[in-house]
Design an enzyme around this catalytic site. Sequence first.
Site, PDB file in Angstrom:
ATOM      1  N   GLY A 103     -89.689 -74.414  16.302  1.00  0.00           N
ATOM      2  CA  GLY A 103     -90.799 -74.867  17.134  1.00  0.00           C
ATOM      3  C   GLY A 103     -91.564 -76.025  16.525  1.00  0.00           C
ATOM      4  N   SER A 191     -83.587 -74.950  13.789  1.00  0.00           N
ATOM      5  CA  SER A 191     -84.531 -76.058  13.903  1.00  0.00           C
ATOM      6  C   SER A 191     -85.557 -75.958  12.770  1.00  0.00           C
ATOM      7  CB  SER A 191     -85.176 -76.061  15.290  1.00  0.00           C
ATOM      8  OG  SER A 191     -85.810 -77.278  15.552  1.00  0.00           O
TER       9      SER A 191
END
Length: 498
Positions: A103, A191
């Site tokens: 995120g 990520s």
Amino acid sequence: MCKNVTAKARTGLYKGFIDHNGIINFLGIKYVQTPKRWKRAQELLPSNQMIEAIEFGPICPQTILPEEHAIDTPMSEDCLTLNIWTDNIDEKGKPVMVWIHGGCYRTGSNRVSFYCNDQFAADCRDIVFVNINYRLGNFGSMDLSLFDKTGEYQDAPNLQTYDQMSAIKWVYENIEAFGGDPKNITVYGQSAGSYSTSTLLLIPEVNQYISKAICESSGFETTQKTMAVSREMGKVFAELSKAETLDDLLNLSTAEILEVSTKIFENPKFPRAFASVRDGRLIPEKPYEALRNGVAKHITLMSGTVSGEYDTAGFKLSDAQIKERILELFGDRVTEEIIWQFVNNYEGRSLREAYMDCRNDMAIRLPVLTTLESQCAAGADTYMYFFDYVPEGSPMRAQHLFEIPFFNNKLDIPVHMTPEYDAPVQGHNPDKNLVGQIQGCWANFARTGNPGGAHIGREWPKYTLENKTTMIMNNEGWHVEDYPKQKDTELLQHFMYS
């Protein structure tokens, strides 16, 4: 909820519940004391207190993304909790998998439905699953040196990493109570979660608790945040908040910090605004070198990327605009001539696909590859994958986030890299066979240190610097390939070091 189950750990007696799959859920467990703003959180003391662990904890204050959280999801700076899913607390010695969410270090939590491992636990009952919260935005990365003359807040730029370290240490010290083996902990993330996992490899204080790691779609690169950038961000934060003293900053409301944090994130001067900082104290200034020198050589590493990582970023752009975006992002290293060489590396690849590959390689694939190769050079066992897959009916290749709904078996929850497009990462008609295959690789890696096996119908050889053996998954199935994308890699990889 039906039957309650209590686990006796070092830091308390935790009462969880058994769900409809027969999996014991322990939710919202605090892994540190309530943190003080912009300070490293303190460890919990040993305790025999009975603690209800039946509800998720609050999320770190953040901009709510509808695909992640409901608008009324509770938020608090006191957000450092973890969740545990296990089949049986009495059966000991199970492998442990600790998930770090992504995120951009700005959004997300351990209660996002497609990040939760409850179904993974139901499918792989011999593994204990944990996922964690950590501080985000300027709550988790804040340089206060402009006002902090005594160094009291010297940890503030890397609180996101200190939080993750504390969570993993808590797991190591307490997971036996939940059936887990503290000597077999796999940390994995995608990520920003992968970037976090890569960072944790560099820190002996925490990597001693990690036996294996999976880094999905993010790794180090030369643009990793430096102390100079961190100090500049702190200065801009002070200006935007109109703070003139340290007390002014400490007295800001949570809402005021979040408002300024959003402006910081949108400032192009700070492309990785809230990521960890190479401070030379906690995190080495040269991460690739540290890995090559063996700082984490005891950790077996699996890494990989997907073919269409950031393809959505070019979805509404012309070919020329995509090229301009490459120059804007990487122009200090990638010239028009280099882009043209990249375009001509392979016959049959369209101009648009070549441009998207160039961007994806510079931003994701090559940092991941170079991180893995640095670990491999130290003598660690390493495994590489590349998912070159197009979901049925999808307008684009496998996107960033692609593997998550498959290994978590959450195909019924549409996961969007870019919510404005009606293109969930798993496709509108996802191939259910991929659940057992992808999930099987992740689970088998946690069990044995090798992701291959019957679930994909083949063995998975280790990656070596000589052969660069990579497991490729595409629409035709799974196969091993030596040195995939060789021309692209040879043209661009040296920029990872420069």
